[in-house]
Motif scaffolding. Structure first.
Motif, short mmCIF file in Angstrom:
data_model
loop_
_atom_site.label_atom_id
_atom_site.label_comp_id
_atom_site.label_asym_id
_atom_site.label_seq_id
_atom_site.Cartn_x
_atom_site.Cartn_y
_atom_site.Cartn_z
N VAL A 83 0.74 -1.36 0.04
CA VAL A 83 0.00 -0.06 -0.18
C VAL A 83 0.78 1.36 -0.09
CG1 VAL A 83 -1.66 1.34 1.22
CG2 VAL A 83 -1.80 -1.24 1.17
N THR A 84 0.65 2.10 -1.04
CA THR A 84 1.30 3.56 -0.91
C THR A 84 0.57 4.55 -0.60
OG1 THR A 84 1.04 3.37 -3.41
CG2 THR A 84 3.06 2.25 -2.75
N ASP A 85 -0.70 4.40 -0.75
CA ASP A 85 -1.69 5.75 -0.59
C ASP A 85 -3.09 5.20 -0.17
OD1 ASP A 85 -2.40 8.20 -0.21
OD2 ASP A 85 -1.83 9.02 -2.03
N TRP A 86 -3.70 6.18 0.42
CA TRP A 86 -5.16 5.70 0.48
C TRP A 86 -6.08 6.73 -0.56
CZ3 TRP A 86 -9.44 9.13 1.58
CH2 TRP A 86 -10.46 8.40 1.87
N ILE A 87 -6.98 6.21 -1.24
CA ILE A 87 -7.83 6.68 -2.54
C ILE A 87 -9.01 7.16 -1.85
CG2 ILE A 87 -8.70 6.29 -4.54
CD1 ILE A 87 -6.52 4.55 -5.41
N ALA A 88 -9.74 6.26 -1.43
CA ALA A 88 -11.43 6.70 -1.01
C ALA A 88 -11.78 5.62 -0.07
CB ALA A 88 -12.15 6.79 -2.35
N GLN A 89 -12.96 5.90 0.31
CA GLN A 89 -14.02 4.89 1.05
C GLN A 89 -15.25 5.14 0.18
OE1 GLN A 89 -13.37 4.71 5.07
NE2 GLN A 89 -15.49 3.49 5.43
N GLY A 90 -15.82 4.05 0.12
CA GLY A 90 -17.29 3.96 -0.27
C GLY A 90 -18.13 2.95 0.73
N GLY A 91 -19.13 2.86 -0.20
CA GLY A 91 -20.22 2.11 0.74
C GLY A 91 -19.89 0.78 0.97
N MET A 92 -19.02 0.10 0.28
CA MET A 92 -18.68 -1.23 0.28
C MET A 92 -17.20 -1.55 0.99
SD MET A 92 -19.49 -4.34 -0.21
CE MET A 92 -20.66 -4.82 -1.28
N GLY A 93 -16.34 -0.55 0.79
CA GLY A 93 -15.13 -0.89 1.40
C GLY A 93 -14.25 0.36 1.17
N GLN A 94 -12.91 0.27 1.45
CA GLN A 94 -11.67 1.29 1.39
C GLN A 94 -11.06 0.65 0.10
OE1 GLN A 94 -10.08 0.42 5.21
NE2 GLN A 94 -11.41 1.93 6.15
N VAL A 95 -10.66 2.10 -0.54
CA VAL A 95 -9.97 1.76 -1.63
C VAL A 95 -8.06 2.35 -1.58
CG1 VAL A 95 -9.54 2.13 -4.28
CG2 VAL A 95 -11.78 1.57 -3.38
N HIS A 100 2.08 -3.83 -6.89
CA HIS A 100 2.33 -5.33 -6.72
C HIS A 100 3.88 -5.67 -6.77
CE1 HIS A 100 2.49 -9.62 -8.00
NE2 HIS A 100 1.19 -9.51 -7.78
N GLN A 101 4.09 -6.38 -5.52
CA GLN A 101 5.52 -6.52 -5.32
C GLN A 101 6.26 -7.39 -6.42
OE1 GLN A 101 6.42 -8.26 -1.56
NE2 GLN A 101 4.16 -7.93 -0.85
N VAL A 102 5.76 -8.27 -7.01
CA VAL A 102 6.67 -8.81 -8.27
C VAL A 102 6.59 -8.03 -9.34
CG1 VAL A 102 6.44 -11.02 -9.63
CG2 VAL A 102 6.27 -11.23 -7.06
N MET A 103 5.19 -7.83 -9.94
CA MET A 103 5.10 -7.14 -11.18
C MET A 103 5.52 -5.59 -11.18
SD MET A 103 1.71 -8.74 -12.65
CE MET A 103 0.91 -10.00 -11.94
N GLY A 104 5.48 -4.94 -10.22
CA GLY A 104 5.60 -3.60 -10.26
C GLY A 104 4.53 -2.71 -10.39
N ARG A 105 3.37 -3.27 -10.89
CA ARG A 105 2.09 -2.75 -11.52
C ARG A 105 1.44 -1.94 -10.59
NH1 ARG A 105 -1.58 -6.78 -13.48
NH2 ARG A 105 -0.26 -6.81 -15.56
N VAL A 106 1.16 -0.69 -10.48
CA VAL A 106 0.56 0.27 -9.69
C VAL A 106 -1.04 0.03 -9.85
CG1 VAL A 106 -0.34 2.61 -9.00
CG2 VAL A 106 2.35 1.99 -9.85
N CYS A 107 -1.61 -0.02 -8.73
CA CYS A 107 -3.14 -0.55 -9.11
C CYS A 107 -3.98 0.06 -7.92
CB CYS A 107 -3.30 -1.89 -9.35
SG CYS A 107 -2.64 -2.75 -7.87
N ALA A 108 -5.13 -0.04 -7.93
CA ALA A 108 -6.13 0.33 -6.91
C ALA A 108 -6.47 -1.08 -6.25
CB ALA A 108 -7.32 1.16 -7.35
N VAL A 109 -6.43 -1.14 -5.00
CA VAL A 109 -7.02 -2.52 -4.15
C VAL A 109 -8.20 -1.92 -3.22
CG1 VAL A 109 -6.30 -4.03 -2.37
CG2 VAL A 109 -4.62 -3.19 -4.23
N LYS A 110 -9.28 -2.65 -3.48
CA LYS A 110 -10.29 -2.42 -2.70
C LYS A 110 -10.31 -3.54 -1.62
CE LYS A 110 -15.44 -1.58 -2.98
NZ LYS A 110 -16.42 -1.18 -3.97
N VAL A 111 -10.67 -3.14 -0.49
CA VAL A 111 -10.79 -3.89 0.92
C VAL A 111 -12.16 -3.89 1.44
CG1 VAL A 111 -9.83 -4.46 2.94
CG2 VAL A 111 -8.52 -3.57 1.09
N LEU A 112 -12.81 -4.96 1.90
CA LEU A 112 -13.84 -5.15 2.71
C LEU A 112 -13.46 -4.93 4.13
CD1 LEU A 112 -17.03 -5.38 2.82
CD2 LEU A 112 -16.60 -7.82 2.96
N PRO A 113 -13.74 -3.81 4.91
CA PRO A 113 -13.43 -3.78 6.32
C PRO A 113 -13.98 -5.16 7.23
CG PRO A 113 -14.38 -1.73 5.59
CD PRO A 113 -14.59 -2.74 4.47
N LEU A 114 -13.07 -5.42 8.04
CA LEU A 114 -13.72 -6.59 9.13
C LEU A 114 -14.96 -6.12 9.62
CD1 LEU A 114 -10.35 -7.84 10.67
CD2 LEU A 114 -11.78 -9.02 8.98
#
Length: 145
Positions: A83-95, A100-114
């Protein structure tokens, strides 16, 4: 999280997170002490803020990561993503913005909070993931994982 005696919260958190090596941290401390000497502050300890500025300048940390580490948080990975930054929070989760550690691809990761991880919410989240994975359009965010 308590810092190791004589060590700042940022230093101990950065090492515990695995984002910064001991050698890189030592180098950043030396740069910080040199800057303090240039400003005539030979007797002062290196502050977490100054150390963070140097680690950010050296592109070892992002500002978001430095803030998280200074708060004592050490888990800045989500599976194979750093994780390099926080983008946003929506109704379903946080983004989060992540790399990616292997590919070096920058992406958005959406997480459903516990706290919201009821069976109904998990089912809805999985439907959203599957639906997103079926879409392939240059005007939409593409799902990889």
């Amino acid at each position: 999280m308590s810092a190791i005696p004589g060590e700042s919260v940022l230093s101990s958190s950065a090492l515990a997170s695995g984002l910064v090596t001991a050698q890189a941290l030592d180098y950043a401390h030396r740069v910080a002490r040199h800057r303090l000497q240039q400003m005539g502050q030979n007797d002062g300890d290196v502050s977490d803020r100054l150390l963070a500025e140097i680690l950010i300048e050296q592109e070892m940390l992002t500002p978001y990561q430095a803030d998280q580490l200074m708060a004592g948080r050490t888990k800045l990975n989500l599976g194979p993503y750093i994780v390099t930054d926080w983008i946003a929070q929506g109704g379903m989760g946080q983004v989060y913005k992540a790399v990616h550690q292997v590919m070096g691809r920058v992406c958005a990761v959406k997480v459903l909070p516990l706290a919201r991880a009821t069976q109904l919410a998990r089912d809805s989240f999985m439907r959203e993931i599957r639906m997103q994975a079926k879409l392939d359009c240059p005007y939409l965010v593409r799902a990889f994982d």
